[in-house]
Design a protein around this motif. Structure first.
Motif, PDB file in Angstrom:
ATOM      1  N   LYS A 105      37.256  56.036  46.152  1.00  0.00           N
ATOM      2  CA  LYS A 105      37.340  54.970  47.144  1.00  0.00           C
ATOM      3  C   LYS A 105      36.060  54.901  47.979  1.00  0.00           C
ATOM      4  CE  LYS A 105      39.549  57.633  50.822  1.00  0.00           C
ATOM      5  NZ  LYS A 105      40.660  57.710  51.729  1.00  0.00           N
ATOM      6  N   GLY A 130      36.575  45.389  50.197  1.00  0.00           N
ATOM      7  CA  GLY A 130      37.978  44.981  50.236  1.00  0.00           C
ATOM      8  C   GLY A 130      38.832  45.969  49.455  1.00  0.00           C
ATOM      9  N   SER A 131      40.123  45.775  49.502  1.00  0.00           N
ATOM     10  CA  SER A 131      41.048  46.700  48.842  1.00  0.00           C
ATOM     11  C   SER A 131      40.901  46.704  47.324  1.00  0.00           C
ATOM     12  CB  SER A 131      42.492  46.357  49.215  1.00  0.00           C
ATOM     13  OG  SER A 131      42.768  45.011  48.870  1.00  0.00           O
ATOM     14  N   LYS A 132      40.284  45.666  46.752  1.00  0.00           N
ATOM     15  CA  LYS A 132      40.103  45.597  45.293  1.00  0.00           C
ATOM     16  C   LYS A 132      38.713  46.033  44.841  1.00  0.00           C
ATOM     17  CE  LYS A 132      43.943  42.995  44.550  1.00  0.00           C
ATOM     18  NZ  LYS A 132      44.463  41.739  44.263  1.00  0.00           N
ATOM     19  N   GLY A 155      39.166  39.690  46.869  1.00  0.00           N
ATOM     20  CA  GLY A 155      39.634  40.874  47.604  1.00  0.00           C
ATOM     21  C   GLY A 155      38.699  42.068  47.514  1.00  0.00           C
ATOM     22  N   LYS A 156      37.446  41.834  47.082  1.00  0.00           N
ATOM     23  CA  LYS A 156      36.485  42.931  46.981  1.00  0.00           C
ATOM     24  C   LYS A 156      35.641  43.089  48.234  1.00  0.00           C
ATOM     25  CE  LYS A 156      36.127  42.855  41.984  1.00  0.00           C
ATOM     26  NZ  LYS A 156      35.236  42.830  40.842  1.00  0.00           N
ATOM     27  N   LYS A 168      37.097  50.031  58.471  1.00  0.00           N
ATOM     28  CA  LYS A 168      38.079  50.377  57.445  1.00  0.00           C
ATOM     29  C   LYS A 168      38.107  49.313  56.359  1.00  0.00           C
ATOM     30  CE  LYS A 168      41.865  48.768  60.330  1.00  0.00           C
ATOM     31  NZ  LYS A 168      43.109  49.077  60.919  1.00  0.00           N
ATOM     32  N   VAL A 169      38.583  49.696  55.203  1.00  0.00           N
ATOM     33  CA  VAL A 169      38.627  48.803  54.056  1.00  0.00           C
ATOM     34  C   VAL A 169      39.455  47.577  54.408  1.00  0.00           C
ATOM     35  CG1 VAL A 169      39.453  48.561  51.680  1.00  0.00           C
ATOM     36  CG2 VAL A 169      38.284  50.643  52.374  1.00  0.00           C
ATOM     37  N   SER A 170      38.916  46.414  54.065  1.00  0.00           N
ATOM     38  CA  SER A 170      39.584  45.157  54.366  1.00  0.00           C
ATOM     39  C   SER A 170      40.758  44.936  53.436  1.00  0.00           C
ATOM     40  CB  SER A 170      38.591  43.999  54.199  1.00  0.00           C
ATOM     41  OG  SER A 170      39.256  42.774  54.250  1.00  0.00           O
ATOM     42  N   SER A 171      41.841  44.454  53.997  1.00  0.00           N
ATOM     43  CA  SER A 171      42.993  44.111  53.167  1.00  0.00           C
ATOM     44  C   SER A 171      43.182  42.607  53.147  1.00  0.00           C
ATOM     45  CB  SER A 171      44.246  44.805  53.695  1.00  0.00           C
ATOM     46  OG  SER A 171      44.454  44.419  55.047  1.00  0.00           O
ATOM     47  N   SER A 174      45.221  41.172  50.284  1.00  0.00           N
ATOM     48  CA  SER A 174      46.659  41.312  50.372  1.00  0.00           C
ATOM     49  C   SER A 174      47.247  40.370  51.409  1.00  0.00           C
ATOM     50  CB  SER A 174      47.087  42.722  50.706  1.00  0.00           C
ATOM     51  OG  SER A 174      46.076  43.609  50.836  1.00  0.00           O
TER      52      SER A 174
END
Length: 192
Positions: A105, A130-132, A155-156, A168-171, A174
């Motif tokens: 991650k 992003g979360s992807k 979502g990247k 923090k990683v963006s969601s 989602s």
């Protein structure tokens, strides 16, 4: 008598031709107004790229060279230099990210924040994975500025609009999916 006539013509020509001036980088890095020699019609200057700042090209008389077309801008010279520095706003910082193979991650670098450069009317913007996002994803401008539209849609990549907000990683991917599915689930539930 011929010599007097020639001097008169030279003086008349010089009076009819305005001196061309450009900003020029001095050896100490400061700028000066410089009278350009010959028939210089252009001034050159470093290109400003949003969120990363100026390139390392020097301010000078003459057009950009073919080697510097990606990092240089030029303009038509006149009696007033056209290659004046662009007005900038205060710098800000964004967190930088790295891929941790052991954890599979992205994580923020603990000691690194990137200094971001912007023009006067440009808003503060930081980006984050992003979360992807996977190990092949490249963080734009070390966290400064906007996401690529496709990466954001997929979502990247995610964005935020305050200094060092990208912690923090963006969601966002989602959240967009939830916004799409929630009305469908509500409609489905009302049919039951």
């Amino acid at each position: 008598m011929k010599a007097v006539a020639i001097l008169f013509l030279v003086a008349a020509y010089r009076c009819g031709t305005a001196e061309m001036k450009c900003k020029s980088t001095k050896t100490d890095g400061t700028l000066e107004d410089k009278v350009c020699s010959g028939d210089t019609a252009k001034c050159s200057m470093p290109k400003f790229t949003e969120y990363t700042g100026y390139s390392d090209v020097k301010y000078a008389c003459g057009p950009c060279t073919s080697e510097t077309t990606d990092t240089c801008e030029d303009c038509a010279s006149s009696a007033t230099p056209c290659n004046t520095p662009k007005e900038t706003a205060d710098d800000f910082k964004c967190k930088d990210w790295e891929w941790k193979e052991a954890d599979k991650k992205f994580v923020t670098k603990t000691t690194a924040s990137t200094t971001c450069k912007r023009l006067k009317d440009t808003k503060i913007k930081c980006n984050m994975p992003g979360s992807k996002a996977d190990q092949t994803y490249k963080i734009p401008n070390n966290g400064c500025g906007v996401c690529d539209a496709t990466a954001k849609k997929d979502g990247k990549c995610g964005e935020c609009d305050t200094a060092e907000c990208n912690t923090k990683v963006s969601s966002a991917g989602s959240a967009a999916l939830t916004a799409l599915l929630l009305p469908l689930l509500t409609a489905f539930y009302s049919l039951l």
